[in-house]
Scaffold this motif. Structure first.
Motif, PDB file in Angstrom:
ATOM      1  N   GLN A 206      71.800   6.273  12.325  1.00 11.57           N
ATOM      2  CA  GLN A 206      72.556   7.442  11.888  1.00 11.57           C
ATOM      3  C   GLN A 206      72.005   8.715  12.537  1.00 11.57           C
ATOM      4  O   GLN A 206      72.758   9.541  13.060  1.00 11.57           O
ATOM      5  CB  GLN A 206      72.488   7.587  10.355  1.00 11.57           C
ATOM      6  CG  GLN A 206      73.178   6.465   9.607  1.00 11.57           C
ATOM      7  CD  GLN A 206      72.900   6.485   8.124  1.00 11.57           C
ATOM      8  OE1 GLN A 206      72.931   5.465   7.455  1.00 11.57           O
ATOM      9  NE2 GLN A 206      72.619   7.658   7.584  1.00 11.57           N
ATOM     10  N   VAL A 207      70.699   8.851  12.476  1.00  7.88           N
ATOM     11  CA  VAL A 207      70.052  10.048  13.025  1.00  7.88           C
ATOM     12  C   VAL A 207      70.297  10.138  14.526  1.00  7.88           C
ATOM     13  O   VAL A 207      70.666  11.209  15.045  1.00  7.88           O
ATOM     14  CB  VAL A 207      68.538  10.031  12.731  1.00  7.88           C
ATOM     15  CG1 VAL A 207      67.839  11.191  13.446  1.00  7.88           C
ATOM     16  CG2 VAL A 207      68.290  10.115  11.230  1.00  7.88           C
ATOM     17  N   ASP A 208      70.112   9.043  15.222  1.00  8.54           N
ATOM     18  CA  ASP A 208      70.267   9.033  16.680  1.00  8.54           C
ATOM     19  C   ASP A 208      71.704   9.349  17.075  1.00  8.54           C
ATOM     20  O   ASP A 208      71.949  10.103  18.033  1.00  8.54           O
ATOM     21  CB  ASP A 208      69.856   7.668  17.224  1.00  8.54           C
ATOM     22  CG  ASP A 208      69.792   7.645  18.747  1.00  8.54           C
ATOM     23  OD1 ASP A 208      69.071   8.490  19.313  1.00  8.54           O
ATOM     24  OD2 ASP A 208      70.456   6.791  19.371  1.00  8.54           O
ATOM     25  N   TYR A 209      72.659   8.799  16.343  1.00  2.82           N
ATOM     26  CA  TYR A 209      74.071   9.026  16.649  1.00  2.82           C
ATOM     27  C   TYR A 209      74.437  10.498  16.493  1.00  2.82           C
ATOM     28  O   TYR A 209      75.073  11.100  17.375  1.00  2.82           O
ATOM     29  CB  TYR A 209      74.933   8.164  15.723  1.00  2.82           C
ATOM     30  CG  TYR A 209      76.424   8.276  15.975  1.00  2.82           C
ATOM     31  CD1 TYR A 209      76.989   7.747  17.130  1.00  2.82           C
ATOM     32  CD2 TYR A 209      77.255   8.913  15.061  1.00  2.82           C
ATOM     33  CE1 TYR A 209      78.351   7.848  17.374  1.00  2.82           C
ATOM     34  CE2 TYR A 209      78.617   9.022  15.293  1.00  2.82           C
ATOM     35  CZ  TYR A 209      79.160   8.489  16.446  1.00  2.82           C
ATOM     36  OH  TYR A 209      80.507   8.597  16.675  1.00  2.82           O
ATOM     37  N   ILE A 210      74.022  11.107  15.373  1.00  3.52           N
ATOM     38  CA  ILE A 210      74.324  12.515  15.128  1.00  3.52           C
ATOM     39  C   ILE A 210      73.602  13.408  16.132  1.00  3.52           C
ATOM     40  O   ILE A 210      74.172  14.367  16.660  1.00  3.52           O
ATOM     41  CB  ILE A 210      73.946  12.907  13.686  1.00  3.52           C
ATOM     42  CG1 ILE A 210      74.823  12.156  12.688  1.00  3.52           C
ATOM     43  CG2 ILE A 210      74.074  14.414  13.483  1.00  3.52           C
ATOM     44  CD1 ILE A 210      74.426  12.358  11.239  1.00  3.52           C
ATOM     45  N   TYR A 211      72.350  13.069  16.410  1.00  2.00           N
ATOM     46  CA  TYR A 211      71.557  13.855  17.361  1.00  2.00           C
ATOM     47  C   TYR A 211      72.227  13.894  18.734  1.00  2.00           C
ATOM     48  O   TYR A 211      72.329  14.954  19.366  1.00  2.00           O
ATOM     49  CB  TYR A 211      70.154  13.247  17.458  1.00  2.00           C
ATOM     50  CG  TYR A 211      69.235  13.941  18.430  1.00  2.00           C
ATOM     51  CD1 TYR A 211      68.563  15.114  18.067  1.00  2.00           C
ATOM     52  CD2 TYR A 211      69.019  13.422  19.711  1.00  2.00           C
ATOM     53  CE1 TYR A 211      67.707  15.749  18.959  1.00  2.00           C
ATOM     54  CE2 TYR A 211      68.166  14.053  20.608  1.00  2.00           C
ATOM     55  CZ  TYR A 211      67.509  15.209  20.227  1.00  2.00           C
ATOM     56  OH  TYR A 211      66.667  15.841  21.118  1.00  2.00           O
ATOM     57  N   LYS A 212      72.699  12.744  19.185  1.00  2.00           N
ATOM     58  CA  LYS A 212      73.347  12.681  20.496  1.00  2.00           C
ATOM     59  C   LYS A 212      74.640  13.488  20.523  1.00  2.00           C
ATOM     60  O   LYS A 212      74.956  14.152  21.522  1.00  2.00           O
ATOM     61  CB  LYS A 212      73.613  11.227  20.874  1.00  2.00           C
ATOM     62  CG  LYS A 212      72.366  10.446  21.258  1.00  2.00           C
ATOM     63  CD  LYS A 212      72.684   8.997  21.606  1.00  2.00           C
ATOM     64  CE  LYS A 212      71.424   8.242  22.015  1.00  2.00           C
ATOM     65  NZ  LYS A 212      71.711   6.810  22.293  1.00  2.00           N
ATOM     66  N   LEU A 213      75.407  13.452  19.422  1.00  2.89           N
ATOM     67  CA  LEU A 213      76.639  14.235  19.365  1.00  2.89           C
ATOM     68  C   LEU A 213      76.352  15.723  19.470  1.00  2.89           C
ATOM     69  O   LEU A 213      77.065  16.478  20.156  1.00  2.89           O
ATOM     70  CB  LEU A 213      77.388  13.937  18.057  1.00  2.89           C
ATOM     71  CG  LEU A 213      78.053  12.575  17.938  1.00  2.89           C
ATOM     72  CD1 LEU A 213      78.679  12.416  16.543  1.00  2.89           C
ATOM     73  CD2 LEU A 213      79.140  12.398  19.009  1.00  2.89           C
ATOM     74  N   ILE A 214      75.308  16.156  18.793  1.00  7.07           N
ATOM     75  CA  ILE A 214      74.932  17.581  18.819  1.00  7.07           C
ATOM     76  C   ILE A 214      74.468  17.973  20.216  1.00  7.07           C
ATOM     77  O   ILE A 214      74.904  18.997  20.762  1.00  7.07           O
ATOM     78  CB  ILE A 214      73.829  17.866  17.790  1.00  7.07           C
ATOM     79  CG1 ILE A 214      74.389  17.684  16.373  1.00  7.07           C
ATOM     80  CG2 ILE A 214      73.278  19.278  17.969  1.00  7.07           C
ATOM     81  CD1 ILE A 214      73.337  17.704  15.284  1.00  7.07           C
ATOM     82  N   LYS A 215      73.595  17.180  20.792  1.00  7.59           N
ATOM     83  CA  LYS A 215      73.038  17.499  22.104  1.00  7.59           C
ATOM     84  C   LYS A 215      74.121  17.500  23.188  1.00  7.59           C
ATOM     85  O   LYS A 215      74.098  18.325  24.109  1.00  7.59           O
ATOM     86  CB  LYS A 215      71.935  16.493  22.466  1.00  7.59           C
ATOM     87  CG  LYS A 215      70.635  16.735  21.715  1.00  7.59           C
ATOM     88  CD  LYS A 215      70.074  18.130  22.015  1.00  7.59           C
ATOM     89  CE  LYS A 215      68.729  18.359  21.378  1.00  7.59           C
ATOM     90  NZ  LYS A 215      68.193  19.713  21.686  1.00  7.59           N
ATOM     91  N   GLN A 216      75.084  16.591  23.080  1.00  8.72           N
ATOM     92  CA  GLN A 216      76.167  16.558  24.058  1.00  8.72           C
ATOM     93  C   GLN A 216      76.997  17.840  23.994  1.00  8.72           C
ATOM     94  O   GLN A 216      77.459  18.351  25.013  1.00  8.72           O
ATOM     95  CB  GLN A 216      77.072  15.356  23.775  1.00  8.72           C
ATOM     96  CG  GLN A 216      76.474  14.011  24.161  1.00  8.72           C
ATOM     97  CD  GLN A 216      77.337  12.839  23.725  1.00  8.72           C
ATOM     98  OE1 GLN A 216      78.410  13.033  23.139  1.00  8.72           O
ATOM     99  NE2 GLN A 216      76.872  11.633  23.986  1.00  8.72           N
ATOM    100  N   ASP A 217      77.168  18.357  22.799  1.00  6.50           N
ATOM    101  CA  ASP A 217      78.044  19.514  22.604  1.00  6.50           C
ATOM    102  C   ASP A 217      77.379  20.828  22.991  1.00  6.50           C
ATOM    103  O   ASP A 217      78.078  21.787  23.354  1.00  6.50           O
ATOM    104  CB  ASP A 217      78.494  19.574  21.147  1.00  6.50           C
ATOM    105  CG  ASP A 217      79.738  20.429  20.966  1.00  6.50           C
ATOM    106  OD1 ASP A 217      80.820  19.978  21.355  1.00  6.50           O
ATOM    107  OD2 ASP A 217      79.604  21.558  20.451  1.00  6.50           O
ATOM    108  N   ILE A 218      76.061  20.905  22.892  1.00  7.13           N
ATOM    109  CA  ILE A 218      75.389  22.199  23.132  1.00  7.13           C
ATOM    110  C   ILE A 218      74.778  22.289  24.531  1.00  7.13           C
ATOM    111  O   ILE A 218      74.082  23.239  24.835  1.00  7.13           O
ATOM    112  CB  ILE A 218      74.315  22.472  22.078  1.00  7.13           C
ATOM    113  CG1 ILE A 218      73.206  21.416  22.114  1.00  7.13           C
ATOM    114  CG2 ILE A 218      74.920  22.574  20.704  1.00  7.13           C
ATOM    115  CD1 ILE A 218      72.077  21.695  21.131  1.00  7.13           C
ATOM    116  N   LYS A 219      75.023  21.274  25.365  1.00  9.10           N
ATOM    117  CA  LYS A 219      74.503  21.324  26.737  1.00  9.10           C
ATOM    118  C   LYS A 219      75.171  22.445  27.524  1.00  9.10           C
ATOM    119  O   LYS A 219      76.364  22.686  27.356  1.00  9.10           O
ATOM    120  CB  LYS A 219      74.732  19.980  27.444  1.00  9.10           C
ATOM    121  CG  LYS A 219      73.704  18.920  27.048  1.00  9.10           C
ATOM    122  CD  LYS A 219      73.939  17.649  27.819  1.00  9.10           C
ATOM    123  CE  LYS A 219      72.886  16.595  27.476  1.00  9.10           C
ATOM    124  NZ  LYS A 219      73.109  15.330  28.199  1.00  9.10           N
TER     125      LYS A 219
END
Length: 219
Positions: A206-219
């Motif tokens: 769960q943590v990894d999935y959400i983290y990746k979504l956030i990082k993809q969006d703020i690049k």
């Protein structure tokens, strides 16, 4: 930046939010701790028949604080009462506090104050819809009832060895009904949130999935 994580009881919100905050080096705000604290005090002081004046006096005369690097230490008038807030008595009574519009208004103000000017991961049942409607990222966690019952049973069994799973089932079903049907800030999925079904996911997933979504969006 504000990241909101909403969802029903035992969907994995608290642990996911805490670990995500650590991974992002953000502050973790578990708004449910405030409701548990007020419930605990109301039980101790027998205040459930309170009116507006009584509630105003309560917040004026009591010091309610979240401390620690993860804001997971709960203090009442400078006394750490964290260990008392997960009791079955608090679980049985918390819906009375969460249904009270006057108390919710007071607590929402306190929650917003913590989030003002900070990077936070905030979780609860009305974060993306009421507390932080303009949150930068909104997530809504769901899981099937049976998996949530098992999670809550394992969690509460540690402090209550005599607990039986049917008691947890009854409590969780009642909590779900109250959360979705209360007139004040009911549990609902914000239209602009990302829904994540955690039924077959570990906390790490769960943590990894959400983290990746956030990082993809703020690049």
């Amino acid at each position: 930046m504000v990241i909101s994580i909403d969802g029903p009881a035992a969907s994995g919100k608290s642990t996911t939010a805490k670990l995500l905050a650590e991974k992002l080096s953000y502050i973790h705000l578990n708004t449910g701790l405030f409701y548990r604290l007020v419930t605990y005090i109301f039980i101790k002081k027998n205040l459930f028949d309170s009116n507006q004046q009584t509630i105003d006096n309560f917040f004026n005369n009591n010091k309610l604080e979240l401390k620690g690097s993860n804001l997971d230490k709960v203090f009442w008038n400078d006394k750490d009462v964290s260990s008392f807030l997960s009791s079955s008595t608090v679980n049985e009574k918390i819906h009375i506090i969460s249904n009270n519009a006057m108390i919710r208004e007071k607590l929402v103000s306190m929650q917003r104050l913590i989030g003002s000017g900070n990077n936070i991961v905030c979780e609860g049942r009305d974060i993306g819809s009421v507390v932080y409607p303009d949150a930068d990222f909104k997530f809504f966690l769901v899981a099937d009832l049976e998996s949530r019952i098992k999670r809550r049973f394992i969690e509460e069994k540690k402090n209550n060895p005599s607990l039986i799973i049917e008691d947890v089932r009854e409590s969780l079903i009642s909590r779900d009904f109250n959360d979705t049907n209360r007139s004040n800030s009911p549990l609902l999925k914000p239209s602009d949130s990302i829904e994540i079904d955690t039924t077959n996911m570990t906390i790490e997933m769960q943590v990894d999935y959400i983290y990746k979504l956030i990082k993809q969006d703020i690049k």
